[in-house]
Design an enzyme around this catalytic site. Sequence first.
Site, short mmCIF file in Angstrom:
data_model
loop_
_atom_site.label_atom_id
_atom_site.label_comp_id
_atom_site.label_asym_id
_atom_site.label_seq_id
_atom_site.Cartn_x
_atom_site.Cartn_y
_atom_site.Cartn_z
N CYS A 99 -2.97 4.86 2.77
CA CYS A 99 -4.05 3.91 2.49
C CYS A 99 -5.18 4.08 3.51
CB CYS A 99 -3.52 2.48 2.54
SG CYS A 99 -4.78 1.24 2.09
N CYS A 154 0.83 -1.20 0.00
CA CYS A 154 0.00 0.00 0.00
C CYS A 154 0.87 1.25 0.00
CB CYS A 154 -0.89 0.05 1.26
SG CYS A 154 -1.95 -1.39 1.50
N ARG A 189 1.14 -7.89 -3.89
CA ARG A 189 0.20 -7.36 -4.87
C ARG A 189 -0.21 -5.95 -4.49
NH1 ARG A 189 -2.06 -11.72 -2.69
NH2 ARG A 189 -3.83 -10.48 -1.97
N ASP A 205 18.29 37.94 -13.76
CA ASP A 205 16.96 38.13 -14.35
C ASP A 205 16.37 39.46 -13.88
OD1 ASP A 205 14.48 36.76 -15.69
OD2 ASP A 205 13.76 37.55 -13.76
#
Length: 490
Positions: free
Chosen positions: A38, A34, A63, A440
């Site tokens: 989760c 997870c 998984r 800049d």
Amino acid sequence: MHTDTERCVRAVRSKDARFDGWFFTAVLTTGVYCRPSCPVVPPKAGNMTFYPSAAACQLAGFRACKRCRPDTSPGSPRWNARADSVARAMRLIQDGIVDREGVTGLATRLGYSARQIERQLLAELGAGPLALARSQRAQTARVLIETTALPMADIAFAAGFSSVRTFNETVRAVFALAPGELRARAARGTEGPDTPGVITLRLPYRAPLNPTNLFGHLAATAVPGVEEWREGAYRRTLALPHGHGIVALSPRPGHIACRLSLTDPRDLTQAISRCRRLLDLDADPVAVDEQLRADPLLAPLVDAGPGRRVPRTVDAAEFAVRAVLGQQVSTAAARTHAARLVTAHGVPVEDPEGGLTHLFPTPAALAGLDPETLALPRARRTTLTTLAGALADGSLELGEGTDWDEARSRLHALPGFGPWTVEAIAMRSLGDPDAFLPTDLGIRRAARTLGLPATPAALTARAAHWRPWRAYAVQYLWTVDDHPINHLPA
């Protein structure tokens, strides 16, 4: 971070989404992995083990959780904040280099042997380049399964699998569902096939995200024909390995809505990777803002609009060309110069949903142009054609796997490349989070307004306290001016 068990357990118990993508939680009792946030009840600490990547979890036999979908977590910010070989390898893998050129191609681009790259990735991520690429292919397959009506065989090859059998086995192993079951689940939910030929998905990020400077900058500097702001979305054309595409990106609460139209679905992985890179979606804004907020002169700017990202690019060479066109001219003039190049040398495309007309010209196309046709000062013509030639012949590389310091050195050696141009390219093309633009004009005006040192050398010395996030400090400093880049278009 995954080796700090106590800290990981605290993050899981508090469901802290800031750590999504930093590490993954594998639950020994269920065989599922997870993300830290989760929503299910956290398991006992003794039943949790932690991995640095989804690929490492899959390699260990776990998984993906069907609730939190850890494979869709934001990417780890480590790879965007570092320039070492592992970080460069991860950026290249995310761009699909292993699928296109194999592990040998990855190693060649990095200047190492395949064995060295394998060893380095295993040590830091718990998985080698093939396992990492396999994990990415699985996620690409899931997106195509859930958001298109393509036949499964077409999806298998589009996602980079060598056979339908390998595709089926991988999807089952990673998601504990067959491809058909994944599509059926998506059809019952809110996601599913949309307009034929268009892939619709959500791009996750770590909160907070301030869209004003991010999308405001992209819209204000958009090159006509290549980019546009239309109906609340930034749209642009994409040149991809197997064809081209058009993407529309819209800021939404908790995600970026992404609509992709691709001439070849094999380019999905690269398109998603480049869009995430463009919007700097794998950044850790909490860490960035915490560092910058420690400066009392920057703190009010950070507090007024936290979560600013660095607008980057989908094509490093394209931005380098645009940086040259933008030297010492206004934003409007730079857009005009770029639009002329696009019309004359870009590849035409069709856009049924908007006003996009071309891909930005490739370095090869620009290297062969007649300098006299450019409506630019003579010195800048030389700068542009020299840059295009170096990019076309490979003597200058600006990509996901580029060494930042080496690229800076090669850019400085080209005629017409001063500190502003080199650092602008480092910030947006190379993705260096510590790039800084002390010369800049907008930064110098902001410095005077805030009471920061006015000279570039003194400002650079003061900015040492902002490292390694000076590119983000630039975004905050630019907000001192009321410029269109700081506002979403109406």
